[in-house]
Design an enzyme around this catalytic site. Structure first.
Site, PDB file in Angstrom:
ATOM      1  N   HIS A   1       0.876  -1.173   0.000  1.00 52.87           N
ATOM      2  CA  HIS A   1       0.000   0.000   0.000  1.00 52.87           C
ATOM      3  C   HIS A   1       0.912   1.221   0.000  1.00 52.87           C
ATOM      4  O   HIS A   1       1.990   1.203   0.600  1.00 52.87           O
ATOM      5  CB  HIS A   1      -0.894  -0.020   1.249  1.00 52.87           C
ATOM      6  CG  HIS A   1      -1.819   1.163   1.377  1.00 52.87           C
ATOM      7  ND1 HIS A   1      -2.503   1.708   0.301  1.00 52.87           N
ATOM      8  CD2 HIS A   1      -2.176   1.915   2.462  1.00 52.87           C
ATOM      9  CE1 HIS A   1      -3.241   2.724   0.722  1.00 52.87           C
ATOM     10  NE2 HIS A   1      -3.054   2.875   2.025  1.00 52.87           N
TER      11      HIS A   1
ATOM     12  N   GLU B   1     -32.902  -7.850   6.088  1.00 55.77           N
ATOM     13  CA  GLU B   1     -33.110  -7.034   4.887  1.00 55.77           C
ATOM     14  C   GLU B   1     -31.978  -6.039   4.623  1.00 55.77           C
ATOM     15  O   GLU B   1     -31.709  -5.714   3.462  1.00 55.77           O
ATOM     16  CB  GLU B   1     -34.439  -6.280   4.993  1.00 55.77           C
ATOM     17  CG  GLU B   1     -35.661  -7.174   4.953  1.00 55.77           C
ATOM     18  CD  GLU B   1     -35.709  -8.039   3.702  1.00 55.77           C
ATOM     19  OE1 GLU B   1     -35.246  -7.609   2.627  1.00 55.77           O
ATOM     20  OE2 GLU B   1     -36.216  -9.173   3.808  1.00 55.77           O
TER      21      GLU B   1
ATOM     22  N   GLU C   1     -28.664 -10.022   3.653  1.00 53.97           N
ATOM     23  CA  GLU C   1     -28.839 -10.236   2.217  1.00 53.97           C
ATOM     24  C   GLU C   1     -27.890  -9.396   1.365  1.00 53.97           C
ATOM     25  O   GLU C   1     -27.773  -9.609   0.153  1.00 53.97           O
ATOM     26  CB  GLU C   1     -30.295  -9.964   1.812  1.00 53.97           C
ATOM     27  CG  GLU C   1     -31.255 -11.006   2.357  1.00 53.97           C
ATOM     28  CD  GLU C   1     -32.651 -10.877   1.756  1.00 53.97           C
ATOM     29  OE1 GLU C   1     -32.752 -10.601   0.542  1.00 53.97           O
ATOM     30  OE2 GLU C   1     -33.631 -11.045   2.499  1.00 53.97           O
TER      31      GLU C   1
END
Length: 340
Positions: free
Chosen positions: A108, A227, A231
């Site tokens: 990085h 929800e 998911e």
């Protein structure tokens, strides 16, 4: 379009006869070390005196030295330490043991781009940055696959830096997935932007806000969790496999209509404007200066914000629901910090 390098473009022979030191045996460090070792490269490990990682590295078959001694013995040195620890380690152990012709490798660009450390002009400075966490870099390598990676050249007095970078990338499996050449500036600024506004900061804030809206409206926290968090992985996996359009192909028409109609109202132009401000703070070095000040000051705000996040109601609900799903790998947050 950037050129993409594959196995045929890289020669592992470039590292033949060289000693490669990996400083640190955490997430990226252990993956690079093990993959290079399996690729036939001579790898040693450099750790600070008393590091808990020393025994682990020895068990994996590596010779372990204190950081300064490892730098002295090596031709190519991978600085696999956290951004926050690189500057001090560089001044104490790395710089005094560097010599003309050696190569410093980073995964990085933060320390080099923001000049929290300044390498001498007579060493090569390169980056090999897999676009994935260390355990995935290791796992994909053992499965005969590879995580796509970036390479960049910051200093090249030997005129061989790119060959070494590509050889290192091949040794860790990166050329199997494709390697793109970039710059330290581009990698650092885009990486920070992605973390802050989309991948970590943006996604976390969006999930928490959605959970709060549903629970404050009287819906059960379990329904809100499924929800707004559970998911999400299913949708992101579809995006990862086939892009946004491919994801939309796989969901219902009702979901698609809600996606294209409501999504832009939530993530609207005002969000994009704030993203531009975040990018400007990265480009000007403002974010880097604030982060350096924070860790030098003892991580007070950092720790307070992390603790606040751990106390969010979604964490309690998630822990309860994940306990019902034994196939989900459990993470011990207390021991999650990689050892260096």
């Amino acid at each position: 379009m950037a050129k993409i390098y594959t196995d045929k473009d890289a020669d592992l022979g470039v590292l033949k006869g060289k000693t490669c030191a990996v400083l640190g045996f955490g997430s990226q460090g252990h993956a690079h070390a093990l993959n290079l070792k399996d690729s036939g490269v001579n790898v040693i490990i450099g750790l600070y005196k008393g590091s808990k990682s020393a025994d682990v590295a020895r068990q994996k078959g590596f010779k372990v030295y204190e950081t300064g001694e490892a730098v002295k013995k090596a031709d190519v040195i991978f600085v696999a330490l956290p951004d926050t620890k690189q500057a001090a380690a560089f001044e104490k152990d790395i710089r005094p043991n560097l010599a003309k012709g050696k190569t410093l490798v980073f995964s990085h660009g933060f320390s080099i781009h923001f000049k929290t450390l300044v390498p001498p002009a007579d060493v090569d400075v390169i980056m090999v940055a897999p676009k994935g966490p260390g355990h995935i870099v290791r796992r994909q390598f053992t499965e005969g696959k590879g995580v796509p990676s970036l390479v960049a050249i910051y200093q090249n007095p030997s005129k061989k830096a790119k060959k070494v970078a590509l050889a290192w990338a091949k040794g860790i499996g990166g050329t199997r997935g494709g390697v793109i050449e970039t710059t330290f500036k581009e990698e650092t600024e885009t990486d920070l932007f992605g973390e802050q506004t989309v991948l970590c900061g943006g996604a976390s804030a969006l999930v928490q806000a959605g959970f709060e809206v549903l629970t404050e409206a009287g819906y059960s926290p379990e329904m809100a969790y499924f929800e707004c968090l559970h998911e999400l992985k299913l949708i992101v996996d579809l995006m990862n496999e086939a892009g946004i359009a491919g994801m939309r192909f796989s969901i219902s028409e009702t979901a698609k209509w809600g996606d294209v109609l409501v999504g832009p109202k939530i993530i609207d132009k005002s969000v994009k404007e704030r993203m531009k401000v975040a990018l400007k703070d990265i480009q000007t070095g403002k974010f880097a200066k604030e982060w350096v000040k924070e860790y030098k000051g003892g991580y007070k705000k950092y720790n307070a914000l992390l603790k606040k996040g751990e106390q969010h109601p979604i964490e309690k609900t998630g822990a309860k629901l994940r306990a019902l799903m034994p196939w989900i790998q459990k993470k011990n947050l207390k021991g999650a910090q990689a050892a260096y």
